[in-house]
Each structure stands twice: as structure tokens, then as C-alpha cells.
Write a protein that holds these residues in place. Sequence first.
Motif, PDB file in Angstrom:
ATOM      1  N   GLU A   1     -21.547-138.662 -63.443  1.00 18.41           N
ATOM      2  CA  GLU A   1     -21.555-138.281 -62.031  1.00 18.41           C
ATOM      3  C   GLU A   1     -21.770-136.782 -61.868  1.00 18.41           C
ATOM      4  O   GLU A   1     -22.513-136.332 -60.990  1.00 18.41           O
ATOM      5  N   MET A   2     -21.116-135.999 -62.718  1.00 17.62           N
ATOM      6  CA  MET A   2     -21.233-134.546 -62.652  1.00 17.62           C
ATOM      7  C   MET A   2     -22.654-134.088 -62.972  1.00 17.62           C
ATOM      8  O   MET A   2     -23.209-133.215 -62.294  1.00 17.62           O
ATOM      9  N   VAL A   3     -23.257-134.681 -64.001  1.00 18.99           N
ATOM     10  CA  VAL A   3     -24.623-134.306 -64.370  1.00 18.99           C
ATOM     11  C   VAL A   3     -25.584-134.623 -63.236  1.00 18.99           C
ATOM     12  O   VAL A   3     -26.442-133.805 -62.880  1.00 18.99           O
ATOM     13  N   ARG A   4     -25.455-135.794 -62.640  1.00 14.86           N
ATOM     14  CA  ARG A   4     -26.352-136.187 -61.550  1.00 14.86           C
ATOM     15  C   ARG A   4     -26.206-135.247 -60.354  1.00 14.86           C
ATOM     16  O   ARG A   4     -27.210-134.836 -59.747  1.00 14.86           O
ATOM     17  N   LEU A   5     -24.964-134.911 -60.004  1.00 20.28           N
ATOM     18  CA  LEU A   5     -24.738-134.032 -58.860  1.00 20.28           C
ATOM     19  C   LEU A   5     -25.284-132.632 -59.118  1.00 20.28           C
ATOM     20  O   LEU A   5     -25.961-132.034 -58.260  1.00 20.28           O
ATOM     21  N   GLN A   6     -25.019-132.096 -60.317  1.00 21.87           N
ATOM     22  CA  GLN A   6     -25.513-130.760 -60.637  1.00 21.87           C
ATOM     23  C   GLN A   6     -27.038-130.724 -60.703  1.00 21.87           C
ATOM     24  O   GLN A   6     -27.658-129.725 -60.318  1.00 21.87           O
ATOM     25  N   ALA A   7     -27.650-131.796 -61.182  1.00 20.96           N
ATOM     26  CA  ALA A   7     -29.109-131.855 -61.234  1.00 20.96           C
ATOM     27  C   ALA A   7     -29.705-131.849 -59.831  1.00 20.96           C
ATOM     28  O   ALA A   7     -30.697-131.159 -59.563  1.00 20.96           O
ATOM     29  N   SER A   8     -29.111-132.619 -58.928  1.00 18.60           N
ATOM     30  CA  SER A   8     -29.607-132.630 -57.549  1.00 18.60           C
ATOM     31  C   SER A   8     -29.411-131.272 -56.900  1.00 18.60           C
ATOM     32  O   SER A   8     -30.259-130.815 -56.125  1.00 18.60           O
ATOM     33  N   GLN A   9     -28.308-130.603 -57.219  1.00 20.96           N
ATOM     34  CA  GLN A   9     -28.049-129.266 -56.674  1.00 20.96           C
ATOM     35  C   GLN A   9     -29.083-128.267 -57.179  1.00 20.96           C
ATOM     36  O   GLN A   9     -29.611-127.452 -56.402  1.00 20.96           O
ATOM     37  N   ALA A  10     -29.402-128.342 -58.463  1.00 23.99           N
ATOM     38  CA  ALA A  10     -30.395-127.426 -59.034  1.00 23.99           C
ATOM     39  C   ALA A  10     -31.776-127.668 -58.425  1.00 23.99           C
ATOM     40  O   ALA A  10     -32.533-126.719 -58.174  1.00 23.99           O
ATOM     41  N   ALA A  11     -32.113-128.933 -58.174  1.00 22.99           N
ATOM     42  CA  ALA A  11     -33.406-129.244 -57.566  1.00 22.99           C
ATOM     43  C   ALA A  11     -33.469-128.720 -56.133  1.00 22.99           C
ATOM     44  O   ALA A  11     -34.486-128.147 -55.714  1.00 22.99           O
ATOM     45  N   LEU A  12     -32.408-128.909 -55.377  1.00 19.74           N
ATOM     46  CA  LEU A  12     -32.362-128.376 -54.014  1.00 19.74           C
ATOM     47  C   LEU A  12     -32.480-126.855 -54.026  1.00 19.74           C
ATOM     48  O   LEU A  12     -33.166-126.269 -53.179  1.00 19.74           O
ATOM     49  N   ASP A  13     -31.846-126.223 -54.994  1.00 20.24           N
ATOM     50  CA  ASP A  13     -31.902-124.757 -55.055  1.00 20.24           C
ATOM     51  C   ASP A  13     -33.308-124.276 -55.384  1.00 20.24           C
ATOM     52  O   ASP A  13     -33.731-123.215 -54.910  1.00 20.24           O
ATOM     53  N   MET A  14     -34.045-125.027 -56.181  1.00 22.87           N
ATOM     54  CA  MET A  14     -35.429-124.651 -56.463  1.00 22.87           C
ATOM     55  C   MET A  14     -36.261-124.648 -55.185  1.00 22.87           C
ATOM     56  O   MET A  14     -37.120-123.782 -54.975  1.00 22.87           O
ATOM     57  N   VAL A  15     -36.001-125.606 -54.303  1.00 24.64           N
ATOM     58  CA  VAL A  15     -36.710-125.653 -53.026  1.00 24.64           C
ATOM     59  C   VAL A  15     -36.311-124.459 -52.162  1.00 24.64           C
ATOM     60  O   VAL A  15     -37.165-123.793 -51.560  1.00 24.64           O
ATOM     61  N   ARG A  16     -35.017-124.160 -52.121  1.00 26.43           N
ATOM     62  CA  ARG A  16     -34.545-123.006 -51.335  1.00 26.43           C
ATOM     63  C   ARG A  16     -35.192-121.716 -51.817  1.00 26.43           C
ATOM     64  O   ARG A  16     -35.684-120.909 -51.015  1.00 26.43           O
ATOM     65  N   VAL A  17     -35.213-121.503 -53.121  1.00 26.96           N
ATOM     66  CA  VAL A  17     -35.784-120.273 -53.685  1.00 26.96           C
ATOM     67  C   VAL A  17     -37.293-120.213 -53.442  1.00 26.96           C
ATOM     68  O   VAL A  17     -37.845-119.129 -53.225  1.00 26.96           O
ATOM     69  N   HIS A  18     -37.940-121.357 -53.456  1.00 29.52           N
ATOM     70  CA  HIS A  18     -39.372-121.402 -53.162  1.00 29.52           C
ATOM     71  C   HIS A  18     -39.651-120.778 -51.792  1.00 29.52           C
ATOM     72  O   HIS A  18     -40.566-119.963 -51.645  1.00 29.52           O
ATOM     73  N   PHE A  19     -38.876-121.147 -50.794  1.00 30.41           N
ATOM     74  CA  PHE A  19     -39.074-120.595 -49.460  1.00 30.41           C
ATOM     75  C   PHE A  19     -38.581-119.152 -49.364  1.00 30.41           C
ATOM     76  O   PHE A  19     -39.168-118.336 -48.653  1.00 30.41           O
ATOM     77  N   LEU A  20     -37.523-118.831 -50.096  1.00 24.25           N
ATOM     78  CA  LEU A  20     -36.968-117.481 -50.061  1.00 24.25           C
ATOM     79  C   LEU A  20     -37.991-116.452 -50.512  1.00 24.25           C
ATOM     80  O   LEU A  20     -38.068-115.342 -49.968  1.00 24.25           O
ATOM     81  N   TYR A  21     -38.815-116.820 -51.483  1.00 21.30           N
ATOM     82  CA  TYR A  21     -39.819-115.898 -52.017  1.00 21.30           C
ATOM     83  C   TYR A  21     -41.249-116.325 -51.661  1.00 21.30           C
ATOM     84  O   TYR A  21     -42.198-115.951 -52.347  1.00 21.30           O
ATOM     85  N   ASN A  22     -41.376-117.112 -50.602  1.00 17.17           N
ATOM     86  CA  ASN A  22     -42.699-117.504 -50.092  1.00 17.17           C
ATOM     87  C   ASN A  22     -43.593-118.115 -51.166  1.00 17.17           C
ATOM     88  O   ASN A  22     -44.793-117.835 -51.247  1.00 17.17           O
ATOM     89  N   GLY A  23     -42.994-118.943 -52.004  1.00 19.47           N
ATOM     90  CA  GLY A  23     -43.756-119.640 -53.021  1.00 19.47           C
ATOM     91  C   GLY A  23     -44.059-118.824 -54.261  1.00 19.47           C
ATOM     92  O   GLY A  23     -44.678-119.334 -55.203  1.00 19.47           O
ATOM     93  N   GLN A  24     -43.624-117.569 -54.273  1.00 17.14           N
ATOM     94  CA  GLN A  24     -43.856-116.707 -55.441  1.00 17.14           C
ATOM     95  C   GLN A  24     -42.675-116.796 -56.413  1.00 17.14           C
ATOM     96  O   GLN A  24     -41.603-117.273 -56.070  1.00 17.14           O
ATOM     97  N   ALA A  25     -42.865-116.312 -57.597  1.00 12.17           N
ATOM     98  CA  ALA A  25     -41.804-116.340 -58.594  1.00 12.17           C
ATOM     99  C   ALA A  25     -40.699-115.371 -58.195  1.00 12.17           C
ATOM    100  O   ALA A  25     -40.974-114.243 -57.800  1.00 12.17           O
ATOM    101  N   PRO A  26     -39.444-115.786 -58.278  1.00 14.27           N
ATOM    102  CA  PRO A  26     -38.344-114.876 -57.969  1.00 14.27           C
ATOM    103  C   PRO A  26     -38.239-113.788 -59.032  1.00 14.27           C
ATOM    104  O   PRO A  26     -38.663-113.987 -60.174  1.00 14.27           O
ATOM    105  N   PRO A  27     -37.685-112.637 -58.675  1.00 12.99           N
ATOM    106  CA  PRO A  27     -37.522-111.589 -59.680  1.00 12.99           C
ATOM    107  C   PRO A  27     -36.563-112.017 -60.766  1.00 12.99           C
ATOM    108  O   PRO A  27     -35.631-112.784 -60.509  1.00 12.99           O
ATOM    109  N   LYS A  28     -36.796-111.564 -61.973  1.00 11.25           N
ATOM    110  CA  LYS A  28     -35.919-111.908 -63.075  1.00 11.25           C
ATOM    111  C   LYS A  28     -34.588-111.199 -62.925  1.00 11.25           C
ATOM    112  O   LYS A  28     -34.521-110.027 -62.588  1.00 11.25           O
ATOM    113  N   ARG A  29     -33.514-111.982 -63.152  1.00 10.06           N
ATOM    114  CA  ARG A  29     -32.171-111.419 -63.054  1.00 10.06           C
ATOM    115  C   ARG A  29     -31.663-111.065 -64.441  1.00 10.06           C
ATOM    116  O   ARG A  29     -31.920-111.786 -65.406  1.00 10.06           O
ATOM    117  N   SER A  30     -30.935-109.961 -64.517  1.00  4.94           N
ATOM    118  CA  SER A  30     -30.385-109.547 -65.814  1.00  4.94           C
ATOM    119  C   SER A  30     -29.136-110.339 -66.130  1.00  4.94           C
ATOM    120  O   SER A  30     -28.546-110.941 -65.247  1.00  4.94           O
TER     121      SER A  30
END
Length: 244
Positions: free
Chosen positions: A215-244
Motif C-alpha cells: 500500500e505504501m509503495v503504491r501511494l508513494q508512486a502515485s504521489q511521485a507521478a503527480l509531483d512530476m506533473v506539478r513540476v512540469h507546469f512549474l517550469y513550463n515543460g522545461q527541466a527543473p534546476p538541479k538541486r544540491s
Amino acid sequence: MFHRELRVTGLGESHVDSLAGPVYTRFPEVQTTVLASPGEVQIHLRMWTVDAKHAAATFADIERGLDLALSDRIFSRDGSPLEVVVANDLLKQNATIAAAESCTGGLFAERLTTIAGSSAYFLGGVVCYSNEMKTAWADVPQEMIATKGAVSIEVAIALAEGIRRRVGSTLGVGITGVAGPGGGSEEKPVGTVHIALASATGVRERALRLPGDREMVRLQASQAALDMVRVHFLYNGQAPPKRS
């Protein structure tokens, strides 16, 4: 009592606290609580005062500091869950989305479609557990599955591109992995998940090793996928800056 709730994803509780601690400890009049839940960390700020303007100014100061410390890992400033944030992004951009899911079993789609009016942005999706359905419903080449394995970044990308092409959506999401408790191997242990996001600007992918039970793996995977969509819009489809 004035309250503010920020939500963070992609970082563990101790990591969030180590970054946020130097910020919120500068404000002793504000009670700060850091709470962890699967896929996210919540930062609760509480302040008791009769001066509403002072409370707003204090929270604004803390948020500025947290913005510098946590950057784009903050996804919500009003307590909204990630699926609501992503739904609002899709609506604002007049964008649509579709998903081809394996290990999450439709959880990504379920989270987006719990929101009223989701038909405006969610066009459809498939749960393609078997290799045959990955080919039939998302056009994943059989030879790719045979050579790379169903749990691979190549298949995740093919799922994302295939469902986007089939449905005609702005974005396509592909998720494949080993949710457990069985099915893992030395090369691909339980918790191995591959996620891909396809758009007109190309494909982005993530490879994850997620802890916890099925259950935990499935929930975290869905969360990571949703976050990829959020970041896509945050950076207008461009690659986000690398974090240290």
C-alpha cells in the motif's frame, strides 16, 4: 489562533526539518510542527495573537525563508493535497492528461478523479497489469518488454507515450514497478518503480526505490507521478534546476 499549513514532497521528515529548522526557530512566538505522512511532509505553523496583521507578516517572513530552504519541494501553502494542486494546474493551463498504470493499479487516476469536474482534464486511463495489455492498450512493443523487462524505464516511457497518443491528451503518464510483497529480484527489488511523463516537449522519467509495504509503495508512486506533473507546469515543460 492563526494557522498556516505548508506541504512538501520528495524529501523525508528529517531532511525537511534540517532545512526548515534554522528558519522557523528564529520565530519563537510561532509554534511549528513537522509531520510526516506517506509521500509528503506537513509543516504546521500556529500563532496566538490579537494582531492579525502581525500574524500575516510573521507567516510571510517564515514562508520566504522556507522558500529559500525548500525551493520547489513546497507544493501547497493552504493544506491542499497534491491531486488538488495538480488538478488546478491542469485547469489553468487548459491541459488534459491520461495514464497507463501497472503497479499503482489505477491509484493515480483515482486520486485525480475524486475531484468534482475532473472530466475537464482527465480524459482516461488503463490499468495494464499483464504484458499483453501493455501492448494492446498502450502500444508497448513486445520485444521491448522481452528485452528490458516490464519493470523498466523504457517500458514506463512507452506507456506514457502510448497512452498519450491513444487518448490524444496533452500529457501522458506511465507507471510500472514492483509493489510487493513478492515479485522482486536482486536487480529489481520490491519498491522499484519507474515513472514517465510524456508531453509535446518530450519525455521525463524517474527511477525510484520506495520503502514500505504494498500500500505504501503504491501511494508513494502515485504521489511521485503527480509531483512530476506539478513540476512540469512549474517550469513550463522545461527541466527543473538541479538541486544540491
